[in-house]
Scaffold this motif. Structure first.
Motif, short mmCIF file in Angstrom:
data_model
loop_
_atom_site.label_atom_id
_atom_site.label_comp_id
_atom_site.label_asym_id
_atom_site.label_seq_id
_atom_site.Cartn_x
_atom_site.Cartn_y
_atom_site.Cartn_z
N PRO A 97 0.69 -1.52 0.16
CA PRO A 97 -0.03 -0.03 0.10
C PRO A 97 0.84 1.27 0.05
O PRO A 97 2.01 1.13 0.50
N PHE A 98 0.34 2.32 -0.55
CA PHE A 98 0.70 3.66 -0.41
C PHE A 98 0.50 4.13 0.81
O PHE A 98 -0.22 3.79 1.56
N GLY A 99 1.51 5.24 1.37
CA GLY A 99 1.23 5.95 2.63
C GLY A 99 1.91 5.14 3.81
O GLY A 99 2.83 4.19 3.49
N ILE A 100 1.75 5.70 4.74
CA ILE A 100 2.44 5.14 6.15
C ILE A 100 1.30 4.73 7.23
O ILE A 100 0.23 5.23 7.23
N ASP A 101 1.62 3.86 8.23
CA ASP A 101 0.54 3.61 9.31
C ASP A 101 0.67 4.61 10.53
O ASP A 101 1.76 4.82 10.99
N VAL A 102 -0.28 5.53 10.53
CA VAL A 102 -0.30 6.64 11.39
C VAL A 102 -0.54 6.16 12.64
O VAL A 102 -0.20 7.16 13.67
#
Length: 108
Positions: A97-102
């Motif tokens: 997936p794109f993005g980060i785990d906030v």
């Protein structure tokens, strides 16, 4: 030359030999990569290559299935796109997936 075709090579060692062949888009660049006969061969899916390309004609569907068959690994940026790709292959798709785990990465 290969970068112009959209095929990225990752090089390793001082010998300059390719360690992996990674095609972005299962349709066009996936086809080019499938003819290379190189292993390991990875395909990253981007959307239209699995949502619309195989619906153009039976030949397009055949090309996509052939490209998937030649790949050692298939990558998808979402679960729903992986589900769509599963209509054309029995191979397991790795989700990247794109993005980060906030929840893991928060401002300090």
């Amino acid at each position: 030359f290969c970068q112009r075709l959209g095929v990225a090579y990752a090089y390793h060692g001082i010998h300059g030999t390719a360690a992996i062949l990674h095609a972005h888009y299962a349709s066009s660049y996936g086809l080019i990569g499938s003819f290379a006969g190189f292993s390991p061969y990875v395909i990253s899916l981007w959307g239209s290559d699995v949502y619309s390309f195989p619906r153009v004609s039976p030949i397009h569907k055949y090309i996509l299935r052939r490209n998937f068959k030649k790949a050692d690994m298939l990558l998808s940026t979402s679960h729903c796109m992986a589900d769509e790709a599963s209509l054309y292959t029995d191979k397991k798709l790795l989700i990247t997936p794109f993005g980060i785990d906030v929840e893991k990465f928060v401002p300090i």
